[in-house]
Scaffold this active site. Structure first.
Site, PDB file in Angstrom:
ATOM      1  N   SER A  30       0.503  -1.106  -0.144  1.00  0.00           N
ATOM      2  CA  SER A  30      -0.093  -0.355  -0.368  1.00  0.00           C
ATOM      3  C   SER A  30       0.719   1.614  -0.296  1.00  0.00           C
ATOM      4  O   SER A  30       0.665   2.276  -0.496  1.00  0.00           O
ATOM      5  CB  SER A  30      -0.879  -0.294   1.268  1.00  0.00           C
ATOM      6  N   PHE A  31       2.412   0.796   0.363  1.00  0.00           N
ATOM      7  CA  PHE A  31       2.816   2.412   0.739  1.00  0.00           C
ATOM      8  C   PHE A  31       3.149   2.374  -0.731  1.00  0.00           C
ATOM      9  O   PHE A  31       2.929   3.997  -0.925  1.00  0.00           O
ATOM     10  CB  PHE A  31       4.185   1.705   1.462  1.00  0.00           C
ATOM     11  N   GLU A  32       3.850   2.271  -1.170  1.00  0.00           N
ATOM     12  CA  GLU A  32       3.359   2.356  -3.599  1.00  0.00           C
ATOM     13  C   GLU A  32       2.426   2.316  -3.836  1.00  0.00           C
ATOM     14  O   GLU A  32       2.675   3.426  -4.730  1.00  0.00           O
ATOM     15  CB  GLU A  32       4.602   1.072  -3.656  1.00  0.00           C
ATOM     16  N   CYS A  65      -4.924  -3.463   0.899  1.00  0.00           N
ATOM     17  CA  CYS A  65      -4.956  -3.405   3.275  1.00  0.00           C
ATOM     18  C   CYS A  65      -3.897  -3.676   4.027  1.00  0.00           C
ATOM     19  O   CYS A  65      -3.515  -4.463   3.557  1.00  0.00           O
ATOM     20  CB  CYS A  65      -5.985  -4.803   2.410  1.00  0.00           C
ATOM     21  N   VAL A  66      -4.141  -2.584   4.879  1.00  0.00           N
ATOM     22  CA  VAL A  66      -3.208  -2.756   5.727  1.00  0.00           C
ATOM     23  C   VAL A  66      -4.155  -3.404   6.889  1.00  0.00           C
ATOM     24  O   VAL A  66      -5.564  -2.150   7.631  1.00  0.00           O
ATOM     25  CB  VAL A  66      -2.660  -1.442   5.849  1.00  0.00           C
ATOM     26  N   PHE A 102      -9.565   6.486  -2.692  1.00  0.00           N
ATOM     27  CA  PHE A 102      -8.329   5.685  -1.326  1.00  0.00           C
ATOM     28  C   PHE A 102      -9.619   4.948  -1.151  1.00  0.00           C
ATOM     29  O   PHE A 102     -10.348   4.445   0.261  1.00  0.00           O
ATOM     30  CB  PHE A 102      -8.286   7.272  -0.698  1.00  0.00           C
ATOM     31  N   HIS A 121       4.302   0.321  12.427  1.00  0.00           N
ATOM     32  CA  HIS A 121       4.757   0.409  11.193  1.00  0.00           C
ATOM     33  C   HIS A 121       2.851   0.899  10.306  1.00  0.00           C
ATOM     34  O   HIS A 121       2.976   1.574   9.760  1.00  0.00           O
ATOM     35  CB  HIS A 121       4.621  -0.628  10.046  1.00  0.00           C
ATOM     36  N   ARG A 145     -14.827  -6.778   5.121  1.00  0.00           N
ATOM     37  CA  ARG A 145     -15.111  -5.434   4.108  1.00  0.00           C
ATOM     38  C   ARG A 145     -14.723  -5.634   2.693  1.00  0.00           C
ATOM     39  O   ARG A 145     -13.963  -4.921   1.753  1.00  0.00           O
ATOM     40  CB  ARG A 145     -14.174  -4.346   5.010  1.00  0.00           C
ATOM     41  N   THR A 154       4.129  -3.932  15.899  1.00  0.00           N
ATOM     42  CA  THR A 154       4.760  -2.148  15.925  1.00  0.00           C
ATOM     43  C   THR A 154       3.815  -1.430  15.092  1.00  0.00           C
ATOM     44  O   THR A 154       2.527  -1.560  14.868  1.00  0.00           O
ATOM     45  CB  THR A 154       6.141  -2.772  15.089  1.00  0.00           C
TER      46      THR A 154
HETATM   47  N1  LIG Z   1       2.855  -4.897   6.689  1.00  0.00           N
HETATM   48  C1  LIG Z   1       1.701  -4.450   5.648  1.00  0.00           C
HETATM   49  C2  LIG Z   1       2.020  -3.760   4.278  1.00  0.00           C
HETATM   50  N2  LIG Z   1       3.452  -3.340   4.175  1.00  0.00           N
HETATM   51  C3  LIG Z   1       4.871  -3.271   3.118  1.00  0.00           C
HETATM   52  C4  LIG Z   1       4.690  -1.703   3.053  1.00  0.00           C
HETATM   53  O1  LIG Z   1       3.142  -0.909   2.129  1.00  0.00           O
HETATM   54  C5  LIG Z   1       5.464  -1.396   1.747  1.00  0.00           C
HETATM   55  O2  LIG Z   1       5.639  -2.148   0.579  1.00  0.00           O
HETATM   56  C6  LIG Z   1       6.888  -1.369   2.555  1.00  0.00           C
HETATM   57  O3  LIG Z   1       7.238  -0.558   3.452  1.00  0.00           O
HETATM   58  C7  LIG Z   1       8.131  -1.218   1.394  1.00  0.00           C
HETATM   59  O4  LIG Z   1       7.902   0.532   1.059  1.00  0.00           O
HETATM   60  N3  LIG Z   1       1.545  -3.006   2.925  1.00  0.00           N
HETATM   61  C8  LIG Z   1       0.125  -3.140   2.707  1.00  0.00           C
HETATM   62  O5  LIG Z   1      -0.091  -2.522   2.021  1.00  0.00           O
HETATM   63  N4  LIG Z   1      -0.307  -3.867   3.877  1.00  0.00           N
HETATM   64  C9  LIG Z   1      -0.093  -4.404   5.053  1.00  0.00           C
HETATM   65  O6  LIG Z   1      -0.576  -4.936   5.760  1.00  0.00           O
HETATM   66  C1  LIG Z   2       0.690  -3.164   8.728  1.00  0.00           C
HETATM   67  C2  LIG Z   2       2.451  -3.737   7.983  1.00  0.00           C
HETATM   68  O1  LIG Z   2       3.007  -3.176   8.070  1.00  0.00           O
HETATM   69  C3  LIG Z   2       2.224  -4.265   9.698  1.00  0.00           C
HETATM   70  O2  LIG Z   2       1.589  -5.678   9.292  1.00  0.00           O
HETATM   71  C4  LIG Z   2       3.497  -5.162   9.322  1.00  0.00           C
HETATM   72  O3  LIG Z   2       3.258  -5.776  10.946  1.00  0.00           O
HETATM   73  P1  LIG Z   2       4.952  -5.421  12.591  1.00  0.00           P
HETATM   74  O4  LIG Z   2       3.905  -4.735  12.535  1.00  0.00           O
HETATM   75  O5  LIG Z   2       4.162  -6.836  13.286  1.00  0.00           O
HETATM   76  O6  LIG Z   2       6.103  -5.517  11.310  1.00  0.00           O
END
Ligand SMILES: Nc1c(NC[C@H](O)[C@H](O)[C@H](O)CO)[nH]c(=O)[nH]c1=O
Ligand SMILES: CC(=O)[C@@H](O)COP(=O)(O)O
Length: 164
Positions: free
Chosen positions: A65-67, A89-90, A122, A97, A136, A95
């Site tokens: 999702s970050f990309e 989907c995040v 979004f 993150h 969802r 953590t």
């Molecule tokens: N943990 C999830 C991620 N993590 C990866 C990041 O989106 C990104 O690709 C990485 O940090 C490299 O830049 N992404 C999701 O879409 N969903 C998650 O739950």
């Molecule tokens: C949203 C995330 O990046 C997460 O799912 C990664 O898991 P963690 O916070 O346990 O490293």
């Protein structure tokens, strides 16, 4: 209004313009692919069900999702799109993150939309757990992809009206 009070796929009380005139980009995150694939199917089918032509839907995957922000930017650089749908989907992990990704992609998608004066939708689930995401992505609360597609159609029609 919480999603629990409004099904994401219920548009029975809203007028949806025809999607036939418009060209759509769809950027899909590969993370949580079983969820994001369901979001994509919902979005694609909703576009087609409302008149979009298959040859006017341009779909791409990004790692996470970050990309989505850079994916949408790259698509809009190519031009000739009326709206871009971002699907991801995040899911909260152990953590913080999660917080940084959700914040980055929400602001990033919004900034790209303003940068190009084009609707960038979004369509990203940000959930506490997998079950909330399932609910969802075609489950009991509908499909966020449907909502994103209908939003893209409405915004493309609005942009056409305001720019004419
Ligand atoms: N943990 C999830 C991620 N993590 C990866 C990041 O989106 C990104 O690709 C990485 O940090 C490299 O830049 N992404 C999701 O879409 N969903 C998650 O739950
Ligand atoms: C949203 C995330 O990046 C997460 O799912 C990664 O898991 P963690 O916070 O346990 O490293």
């Amino acid at each position: 209004m919480a999603t629990q009070l409004k099904n994401l796929s219920d548009f029975s009380n809203t007028e949806i313009p025809s999607a036939a005139p418009y060209r759509f980009g769809i950027v899909v995150a590969e993370w949580n692919a079983e969820i994001t694939n369901a979001l994509y199917q919902g979005a694609y089918q909703s576009l087609v069900n409302n008149g979009a032509l298959a040859e006017n839907i341009f779909s791409y995957q990004v790692p996470g999702s970050f990309e989505l922000t850079s994916g949408a930017d790259l698509l809009l650089q190519k031009g000739n799109l009326d709206a871009v749908i971002c699907l991801g989907c995040v899911i909260q992990g152990e953590t913080r993150h999660f917080d940084f990704i959700c914040d980055a992609v929400a602001h990033g998608v919004s900034n790209v939309s303003v940068k190009y004066s084009k609707p960038v939708i979004f369509g990203v689930l940000t959930t506490d757990n997998q079950q909330q995401a399932i609910d969802r992505a075609g489950g009991k609360h509908g499909n966020k992809g449907d909502e994103a597609a209908i939003t893209a159609i409405k915004m493309a029609a609005l942009a056409e009206t305001l720019n004419s």
